[in-house]
Design a protein around this motif. Structure first.
Motif, short mmCIF file in Angstrom:
data_model
loop_
_atom_site.label_atom_id
_atom_site.label_comp_id
_atom_site.label_asym_id
_atom_site.label_seq_id
_atom_site.Cartn_x
_atom_site.Cartn_y
_atom_site.Cartn_z
N ILE A 1 79.95 33.36 -5.24
CA ILE A 1 81.11 32.79 -6.06
C ILE A 1 81.24 33.83 -7.03
O ILE A 1 82.62 33.75 -7.77
N ILE B 1 78.86 26.28 -10.78
CA ILE B 1 79.11 25.57 -9.62
C ILE B 1 77.81 25.58 -8.79
O ILE B 1 77.50 24.71 -7.98
N GLY C 1 79.53 24.20 -2.58
CA GLY C 1 78.78 24.89 -3.76
C GLY C 1 77.34 25.12 -3.24
O GLY C 1 76.73 26.11 -3.82
N SER D 1 77.16 21.69 -16.85
CA SER D 1 76.87 21.08 -15.48
C SER D 1 76.36 19.59 -15.69
O SER D 1 76.58 18.81 -14.67
N SER E 1 80.43 19.72 -3.40
CA SER E 1 79.04 19.89 -3.54
C SER E 1 78.53 20.79 -2.12
O SER E 1 77.65 21.54 -2.33
#
Lengths: 605, 323
Positions: B152, B199, B144, B114, B141
């Motif tokens: 997800i 994510i 996410g 990340s 983003s």
């Protein structure tokens, strides 16, 4: 896009492909899907779940009495030399059974299994020290002196004697005869004294058998090594544990295993139990080839999914050896009244529950029985003829309520007028108490399905209905309050499930006989009916071989149960074992015996 | 600096005790203690035996003592490494050893990936502010951040595991594997949970890095650096990024605690045997030994990461004076 990022993504894709190619399963093994291990694999006295029990079934097998696939109790010729149980009367008229242990039996460590190991098992598993270490100990009442020993009132079990290295005798209390399931009195198993006894010794004499040594210290050490480790060090069963982690147990065939009660040995070289917490993906794991066998799933969506590909998967439908039930508090509130219970039964749409929860794979039962039981098959016609089906019918419900104490208006005198029934015009008894019931359940699907009938129709019969979906442990707590007839009890109806132990049906010991009143598991709803008591006593006293008499008495019991309706059976459904056709040829699982108990009959392709 | 560290440690102590009181208090207030659970496990016992057992268990678990005394005993035991026992009688330390190792392995990968992607994408987005690349990551983003991680996870299982059959649906690598094959299998099982958690974590971090970089690139010293004729690479990476690191450090270190606490759902979805999924099972089973230990651990991690953030701030930002 950044070049380095592209490289990273491309690299990941290549790695994923390579890794995918690496993920293949070996042949000659069966990978079984399971949920989560929680208890122990040793003696299952530390809150073992049914998933833990699969491990116990695979690695344990020293019981002198075995169960056939149909649940019949038989002498385990894989353990003893006796062909049958032979009883001899002692001077006091008690019955003595003598077991001759086979001399070719060896523990997984290679040491011989002797009569001392059986005595050690009885002494240790029922000791107060083992109980103090946290084990759930419930000594059987039949062997003379066992309960006193377990409670610490005696230091020996009087009714057990070691005759020689391979012979042990048990003395059974004469007052416990006759008993239809008397073979269950004679079942004992072994623990390796030499391998796991932590220096304890077994002494035998006129006093019976006793443990010598520091039992408390041994109990502590045994718990750490055998229970907490989840890898018992010395076992005798069809398999031995090869490797274990928190989410997986790998078993290899036990080379020392001589066979079951029929001499049959398992043939699958390796069994792998894989625990996955996500229950929603059980069928997906099978269809992906991550596992080969998925036992006991009932989820209607997953069952429907599996049924779509009969060429790839076999769904082995097993009638459930138990049933879902709406328990009534028999000594509290309106449900004390038999006609209220019967009235509520008529407001219960059981077909809807079966359709909603099991996609139709189940039947409504009308007594204390499950579709897996042999008595049901034998007496199917009479059951259909003699039992009230309590059809979903508001008019019949009102008819029952009219015969109950709750047949008055709020003044407790004026007869209740059904045509005026509404949410505000309720039935009352002569003490001016309203007909108000509170229902608790732990399963959202079942509660939602069942409540619709009540919510829609309660006002039409002049009943106030409330319910609450609560955590299962809270549900058990409320049930315990009812069992103790505690002033704090608040619920009148509980949706729960009952299961039977193998093929045994003995309400005197395990159900609603009034001797068990207040015992949460046996008679938690405080049922007290002289006729039920009498029938339960007569049922157990039938001679073991007289199955026809047993079936007739069982029918009488069911008729009485159906009449007083201490609880309303909701459904007895099917559970499904699903397996990959490419891997598994046949499964030995039956309604009474699970896949792990019948693994020797399972065959791979 | 040393003085500041000592001072900060002293301020952390009362916070830790306050947290421990809250954790202990909640566990005691919630219905279903060890005695109830053990009695439920022994429901087959007769009423009289259950009463004897209730008295013995109440004494064993110290429930006959007043709550403040119980708290002191619990805290004392915790400091000596005795976290009590689980409902099935296993020592809590033993029950948590394996899940903790698994959670740390998973989260190390997540933090590393990340952080790497956030820095690369954040810098590039700031440099290409307003262009397609920047817009794409802005939308990414936003999506996410707004999507729950379990969703997800489920989408990834459906596409990658079930439809494409590239990776397993979840679980842990087999105990039979050793060496390289174990590592390969571990990676196969980790890819989807790592992507899911990345994510979730990436979405926020990318925005932070980007915004910090945009701020830095608008500063006077950047104009000065450019006017001196320095290459764009040197301007961006040596001048702007160094300064943009300050808020990023806060986010990155702060996210460590969040990852330990926040992976319960993802771990459960992927049947990953970590601290998070163990916590969920423990809550369902009213296994307070586990619940209290995991919560105290998470609280301690948060305190520690806050403390490290403060120190790190001083290290990366010369303007911050620790006193």
């Amino acid at each position: 896009m950044n070049k380095s990022l592209k490289k990273v993504l491309l690299g990941s894709l290549v790695a994923a492909t390579v890794l995918t190619a690496c993920g293949t399963k070996a042949n000659k093994e069966l990978v079984v899907d399971t949920i989560e291990f929680s208890g122990d694999f040793f003696t299952s006295q530390f809150s073992s779940s049914s998933y833990d029990m699969d491990v116990v079934h695979l690695i344990s097998g020293t019981g002198t009495i075995a169960q056939t696939s149909a649940g019949k109790l038989v002498v385990n010729k894989g353990i003893v030399e006796n062909d049958k149980v032979e009883l001899v009367d002692d001077a006091d008229g008690n019955k003595v059974v003598t077991w001759k242990i086979r001399k070719d039996l060896k523990w997984s460590t290679g040491k011989p299994i002797t009569a001392k190991d059986f005595a050690f098992s009885l002494l240790f598993q029922n000791s107060k020290e083992w109980k103090a270490a946290g084990a759930s100990v419930s000594p059987s009442e039949e062997i003379i002196g066992l309960v006193d020993y377990s409670n610490g009132k005696a230091d020996a079990i009087k009714g057990v004697k070691l005759v020689d290295d391979h012979t042990i005798s048990l003395t059974i209390d004469k007052s416990k005869y006759p008993y239809f399931y008397e073979y269950s009195y004679y079942g004992i198993d072994a623990l390796s004294l030499e391998d796991i006894g932590e220096g304890l010794k077994v002494e035998s004499g006129d006093f019976g058998v006793k443990l010598v040594g520091d039992v408390a210290a041994a109990a502590k050490a045994i718990k750490a090594k055998q229970v907490d480790s989840r890898k018992p060090t010395s076992t005798y069963g069809k398999y031995v544990i090869d490797k274990t982690s928190e989410t997986e147990v790998v078993f290899k065939l036990n080379p020392n295993y001589v066979g079951n009660y029929e001499g049959v040995k398992p043939t699958i070289p390796t069994i792998v139990l894989k625990a996955n917490k996500n229950e929603e993906l059980r069928f997906q794991r099978l269809s992906q080839g991550e596992v080969d066998y998925v036992p006991s799933f009932i989820d209607a969506k997953q069952v429907a999914e599996a049924k779509k590909s009969p060429d790839k998967f076999t769904l082995h439908a097993l009638p459930r050896n138990g049933y879902g039930v709406l328990n009534f508090a028999n000594e509290f509130g309106p449900t004390k009244d038999v006609h209220v219970r019967r009235g509520i039964a008529h407001l219960t749409n059981r077909s809807k529950v079966i359709a909603d929860v099991f996609g139709g794979d189940g039947i409504a039962t009308h007594g204390e029985y499950a579709i897996a039981q042999w008595m049901v098959k034998e007496k199917e016609a009479e059951l259909n003829e003699k039992l009230n089906k309590y059809s979903f019918d508001v008019a019949l419900a009102n008819k029952e309520f009219d015969q109950s104490e709750y047949r008055f208006e709020a003044d407790g005198v004026t007869p209740f007028d059904v045509s005026k029934a509404s949410e505000t015009y309720l039935r009352h008894n002569s003490k001016k108490e309203p007909l108000a019931v509170h229902h608790v359940g732990g399963s959202q699907t079942v509660l939602q399905s069942i409540e619709s009938g009540y919510k829609e129709n309660a006002a039409k019969v002049g009943m106030k209905y409330t319910n609450a979906l609560i955590d299962f442990k809270e549900l058990l707590k409320l049930r315990d309050l009812t069992a103790a007839n505690d002033p704090k009890q608040s619920a009148h109806m509980f949706t729960l499930a009952n299961g039977f132990t193998g093929s045994v049906f003995d309400p005197y010991i395990s159900s609603i006989h009034s001797r068990n009143i207040g015992d949460p598991l046996r008679n938690g709803m405080r049922v007290k009916d002289a006729q039920i008591d009498k029938l339960a006593e007569e049922l157990r006293a039938i001679a073991p071989q007289d199955t026809a008499a047993f079936a007739n008495k069982w029918l009488e019991y069911q008729v009485r149960y159906n009449e007083i309706l201490p609880a309303l059976p909701l459904y007895s459904n099917y559970t499904f074992d699903a397996f990959s056709n490419a891997k598994v040829k046949e499964s030995g699982a039956t309604a009474i015996r699970s896949w792990s108990q019948t693994i020797e009959y399972m065959k791979l392709k | 600096m040393f003085k500041y560290i000592i001072k900060r440690i002293f301020t952390l102590i009362p916070v830790f005790f306050a947290m421990s009181i809250i954790i202990f208090g909640i566990s005691q207030m919630t219905p279903g203690n060890m005695v109830d659970i053990k009695l439920a496990q022994n429901a087959s016992l007769k009423q009289a035996d259950r009463e004897i057992m209730r008295i013995a268990l109440t004494k064993k678990y110290g429930l006959d003592k007043p709550i403040h005394e119980r708290y002191v005993i619990w805290l004392k035991n915790t400091f000596t490494g005795d976290l009590g026992e689980t409902v099935d009688g296993k020592p809590v330390t033993q029950a948590l050893a394996e899940p903790m190792k698994n959670t740390i392995i998973l989260n190390l990968f997540v933090i590393l990936i990340s952080l790497t992607i956030s820095i690369i994408v954040g810098i590039k987005s700031a440099v290409k502010k307003g262009k397609l690349y920047d817009r794409f990551w802005q939308v990414f983003s936003l999506v996410g951040t707004s999507m729950p991680t379990f969703f997800i996870g489920i989408i990834l299982i459906f596409i990658v595991a079930i439809n494409l059959k590239l990776l397993p649906t979840g679980g842990m690598p087999s105990v039979r594997l050793e060496g390289l094959s174990y590592f390969v299998e571990l990676l196969r099982h980790m890819i989807l949970p790592i992507i899911t958690l990345t994510i979730g974590s990436l979405a926020g971090t990318v925005r932070y890095v980007r915004n910090a970089m945009v701020d830095a690139l608008n500063q006077d010293y950047i104009r000065t650096a450019r006017s001196k004729g320095l290459s764009e690479k040197v301007v961006v990476y040596s001048h702007a990024f160094k300064n943009a690191l300050i808020p990023v450090v806060t986010i990155v270190i702060g996210s460590i605690g969040g990852l330990f606490a926040g992976s319960s759902i993802t771990e459960t979805v992927f049947s990953w045997n970590g601290l998070g999924s163990r916590l969920v099972s423990a809550i369902n089973a009213r296994d307070w030994g586990i619940v209290m230990a995991v919560n105290l651990f998470t609280a301690a991690i948060y305190l520690l990461t806050n403390f490290i953030t403060d120190i790190a701030y001083a290290l990366v930002d010369p303007r911050v004076k620790l006193s």
